[in-house]
Design an enzyme around this catalytic site. Structure first.
Site, PDB file in Angstrom:
ATOM      1  CE1 TYR A   1      -3.756   2.285   0.612  1.00  0.00           C
ATOM      2  CE2 TYR A   1      -2.624   3.297   2.232  1.00  0.00           C
ATOM      3  CZ  TYR A   1      -3.549   3.525   1.359  1.00  0.00           C
ATOM      4  OH  TYR A   1      -4.336   4.594   1.305  1.00  0.00           O
TER       5      TYR A   1
ATOM      6  CE1 TYR B   1       1.539  -5.320  -7.242  1.00  0.00           C
ATOM      7  CE2 TYR B   1      -0.799  -5.889  -7.493  1.00  0.00           C
ATOM      8  CZ  TYR B   1       0.240  -5.497  -6.684  1.00  0.00           C
ATOM      9  OH  TYR B   1       0.061  -4.946  -5.737  1.00  0.00           O
TER      10      TYR B   1
END
Length: 146
Positions: A83, A128
């Site tokens: 995060y 990702y």
């Protein structure tokens, strides 16, 4: 922006618990966040990760992980959360955090790094994928809460 990545320390817990809550809100699951500062101290031997700290010594992001053993591949690292506070996104902070976890997993002779991404979080999915992650839709989470 000068960012320093270091291991999580007990002195970080007060800032981290706030970021954990912020992340739960971001994930649209604030009711699932039941952790507390007291619980973090009680379970400190199980909390591992890294924090991203700016020049003002403010924690602006974190990543947590734990070791896992997968029968198909062996020793692995599971990245539980990654995060970065919204105002620090798109500034290479997330890349620095995940690269630190990848380097750690390799030094620990892990066979893979695994994590989850919410299917609605398209920016994270693209991030990702750009790193070479294989994102599948085969498995679903199963939680048994005690």
């Amino acid at each position: 922006m000068d960012i320093h990545i270091r291991k999580i320390e007990e002195m970080d817990y007060e800032s981290l618990i706030l970021l954990f809550r912020e992340f739960a809100l971001f994930e649209k699951l604030p009711d699932k966040m039941t952790n507390s500062l007291e619980q973090m101290f009680e379970e400190k031997n199980h909390l591992s990760g890294f924090v991203a700290v700016n020049t003002e010594n403010e924690i602006i992001g974190y990543v947590t992980y734990f070791f896992a053993y997968y029968t198909w591949t062996g020793k692995s690292l599971y990245m539980d959360d990654l995060y970065v506070r919204p105002e620090f996104r798109a500034k290479n902070v997330g890349t620095k955090l995940i690269n630190r976890v990848i380097a750690f997993a390799k030094t620990e002779n892990c066979r893979k790094l695994r994590w989850q991404v919410s299917e609605w979080n398209q920016p994270a999915i693209e991030f990702y994928k750009s790193m070479g992650a294989d994102i599948d839709s085969v498995e679903s989470n199963c939680d048994l809460i005690f």
